[in-house]
Motif scaffolding. Structure first.
Motif, PDB file in Angstrom:
ATOM      1  N   TYR A  21       9.373  -3.704   9.389  1.00 32.33           N
ATOM      2  CA  TYR A  21       9.483  -4.255   7.987  1.00 32.33           C
ATOM      3  C   TYR A  21       9.909  -5.466   7.945  1.00 32.33           C
ATOM      4  CZ  TYR A  21       9.018   0.892   7.354  1.00 32.33           C
ATOM      5  OH  TYR A  21       8.566   2.063   7.469  1.00 32.33           O
ATOM      6  N   GLY A  22       9.240  -6.376   8.670  1.00 35.61           N
ATOM      7  CA  GLY A  22       9.847  -7.767   8.579  1.00 35.61           C
ATOM      8  C   GLY A  22       8.791  -8.647   7.703  1.00 35.61           C
ATOM      9  N   TRP A  29      -1.279  -6.924   7.772  1.00 37.24           N
ATOM     10  CA  TRP A  29      -1.491  -5.251   7.803  1.00 37.24           C
ATOM     11  C   TRP A  29      -1.763  -4.689   9.276  1.00 37.24           C
ATOM     12  CZ3 TRP A  29      -5.135  -1.467   8.329  1.00 37.24           C
ATOM     13  CH2 TRP A  29      -6.630  -1.642   8.424  1.00 37.24           C
ATOM     14  N   GLY A  30      -2.557  -5.411   9.838  1.00 36.44           N
ATOM     15  CA  GLY A  30      -2.849  -5.014  11.418  1.00 36.44           C
ATOM     16  C   GLY A  30      -1.644  -4.922  12.116  1.00 36.44           C
ATOM     17  N   PHE A  31      -0.865  -6.174  12.027  1.00 41.28           N
ATOM     18  CA  PHE A  31       0.450  -6.112  12.578  1.00 41.28           C
ATOM     19  C   PHE A  31       1.389  -5.062  12.326  1.00 41.28           C
ATOM     20  CE2 PHE A  31       4.937  -7.672  12.628  1.00 41.28           C
ATOM     21  CZ  PHE A  31       5.061  -8.044  13.994  1.00 41.28           C
ATOM     22  N   ALA A  32       1.503  -4.786  11.006  1.00 38.58           N
ATOM     23  CA  ALA A  32       2.232  -3.701  10.563  1.00 38.58           C
ATOM     24  C   ALA A  32       1.828  -2.295  10.905  1.00 38.58           C
ATOM     25  CB  ALA A  32       2.323  -3.650   8.929  1.00 38.58           C
ATOM     26  N   VAL A  33       0.542  -2.045  10.927  1.00 37.06           N
ATOM     27  CA  VAL A  33       0.022  -0.695  11.513  1.00 37.06           C
ATOM     28  C   VAL A  33       0.626  -0.573  13.112  1.00 37.06           C
ATOM     29  CG1 VAL A  33      -1.946   0.480  12.232  1.00 37.06           C
ATOM     30  CG2 VAL A  33      -1.827  -0.446   9.809  1.00 37.06           C
ATOM     31  N   ARG A  34       0.482  -1.696  13.790  1.00 38.13           N
ATOM     32  CA  ARG A  34       0.752  -1.358  15.078  1.00 38.13           C
ATOM     33  C   ARG A  34       2.126  -1.259  15.332  1.00 38.13           C
ATOM     34  NH1 ARG A  34      -2.810  -6.052  15.355  1.00 38.13           N
ATOM     35  NH2 ARG A  34      -1.014  -7.452  15.674  1.00 38.13           N
ATOM     36  N   ARG A  81      -1.169   0.094   4.739  1.00 40.67           N
ATOM     37  CA  ARG A  81      -2.392  -0.913   4.473  1.00 40.67           C
ATOM     38  C   ARG A  81      -2.098  -1.272   2.739  1.00 40.67           C
ATOM     39  NH1 ARG A  81      -5.179  -4.952   3.683  1.00 40.67           N
ATOM     40  NH2 ARG A  81      -7.419  -4.397   2.985  1.00 40.67           N
ATOM     41  N   LEU A  82      -1.383  -0.296   2.155  1.00 40.28           N
ATOM     42  CA  LEU A  82      -1.295  -0.555   0.717  1.00 40.28           C
ATOM     43  C   LEU A  82      -0.403  -1.485   0.420  1.00 40.28           C
ATOM     44  CD1 LEU A  82      -1.505   3.193  -0.601  1.00 40.28           C
ATOM     45  CD2 LEU A  82      -3.294   1.649  -0.645  1.00 40.28           C
ATOM     46  N   VAL A  83       0.839  -1.588   1.319  1.00 39.45           N
ATOM     47  CA  VAL A  83       1.695  -2.645   0.889  1.00 39.45           C
ATOM     48  C   VAL A  83       1.161  -4.075   0.523  1.00 39.45           C
ATOM     49  CG1 VAL A  83       3.870  -3.992   1.897  1.00 39.45           C
ATOM     50  CG2 VAL A  83       3.599  -1.227   1.858  1.00 39.45           C
ATOM     51  N   PRO A  84       0.403  -4.538   1.771  1.00 44.00           N
ATOM     52  CA  PRO A  84      -0.249  -5.920   1.431  1.00 44.00           C
ATOM     53  C   PRO A  84      -1.228  -5.937   0.210  1.00 44.00           C
ATOM     54  CG  PRO A  84      -0.228  -5.505   3.695  1.00 44.00           C
ATOM     55  CD  PRO A  84       0.086  -4.106   2.985  1.00 44.00           C
ATOM     56  N   LEU A  85      -1.759  -5.129   0.002  1.00 47.78           N
ATOM     57  CA  LEU A  85      -2.593  -4.886  -1.137  1.00 47.78           C
ATOM     58  C   LEU A  85      -1.952  -5.144  -2.530  1.00 47.78           C
ATOM     59  CD1 LEU A  85      -5.431  -2.224  -0.366  1.00 47.78           C
ATOM     60  CD2 LEU A  85      -5.542  -4.776  -0.211  1.00 47.78           C
ATOM     61  N   ALA A  86      -0.727  -4.242  -2.462  1.00 45.64           N
ATOM     62  CA  ALA A  86       0.125  -4.398  -3.563  1.00 45.64           C
ATOM     63  C   ALA A  86       0.832  -5.788  -3.792  1.00 45.64           C
ATOM     64  CB  ALA A  86       1.136  -3.197  -3.499  1.00 45.64           C
ATOM     65  N   ILE A  87       0.981  -6.367  -2.700  1.00 50.22           N
ATOM     66  CA  ILE A  87       1.802  -7.702  -2.766  1.00 50.22           C
ATOM     67  C   ILE A  87       0.831  -8.860  -3.209  1.00 50.22           C
ATOM     68  CG2 ILE A  87       2.789  -9.593  -1.137  1.00 50.22           C
ATOM     69  CD1 ILE A  87       4.147  -7.264   0.245  1.00 50.22           C
ATOM     70  N   ASP A  88      -0.577  -8.535  -2.590  1.00 55.57           N
ATOM     71  CA  ASP A  88      -1.428  -9.595  -3.388  1.00 55.57           C
ATOM     72  C   ASP A  88      -1.841  -9.580  -4.586  1.00 55.57           C
ATOM     73  OD1 ASP A  88      -1.921 -10.824  -0.976  1.00 55.57           O
ATOM     74  OD2 ASP A  88      -3.660  -9.470  -0.191  1.00 55.57           O
TER      75      ASP A  88
END
Length: 152
Positions: A21-22, A29-34, A81-88
């Motif tokens: 959660y950094g 999102w690839g980093f977040a999923v890993r 995956r939804l978190v970066p989309l919401a931020i964008d």
């Protein structure tokens, strides 16, 4: 239910230590999923081993436990995956605000940083009260918002 109550604290403890959660996880999102799947694996594997060793999961089949863990992993991936989309969408990709408050001292410029004058926004540079900065918006981090604020 007991396994879930044990798994959630284990997952969050490992996830907070491995930067799930950094700042980078909010945009990549690839980093977040890993990181999410690593934290989930590191928390679910020992829990499953302990419940198997103590025969606590005798009332559940291995198939249902595997299906449940796979479903949770899938939901975690979808959420990450939804978190970066919401931020964008809602914050135009801005996850951090860098602000320089100029108070009459030496000036300097940094790329991508918003600079505001303390006089223009009635900020007291000698004040040690941090909430005084919230009195007026000092400027968002994104260039489109920064340009519209410069025009006003």
């Amino acid at each position: 239910m007991l396994a879930t109550q044990t798994l959630v604290p284990l997952y969050f403890t490992i996830a907070l230590y491995n930067r799930t959660y950094g700042m980078r996880a909010l945009t990549d999102w690839g980093f977040a999923v890993r990181k999410t799947l690593t934290a989930f694996d590191l928390s679910a594997a020992p829990l499953n081993f302990v419940t198997f060793y103590t025969k606590s999961n005798a009332q559940f089949s291995r198939g249902s436990v595997t299906f449940g863990l796979a479903l949770i992993a899938l939901l975690l991936v979808v959420l990450r995956r939804l978190v970066p989309l919401a931020i964008d969408r809602f914050w135009e990709g801005c996850v951090r605000i860098e602000l320089i408050i100029e108070d009459g001292g030496l000036s300097f410029a940094l790329a991508g940083v918003t600079a505001v004058s303390a006089d223009k926004y009635d900020l007291d540079p000698s004040s040690h009260y941090p909430l005084s900065l919230h009195a007026r918006p000092a400027g968002p981090c994104c260039s489109s918002r920064r340009a519209s604020m410069a025009r006003s």
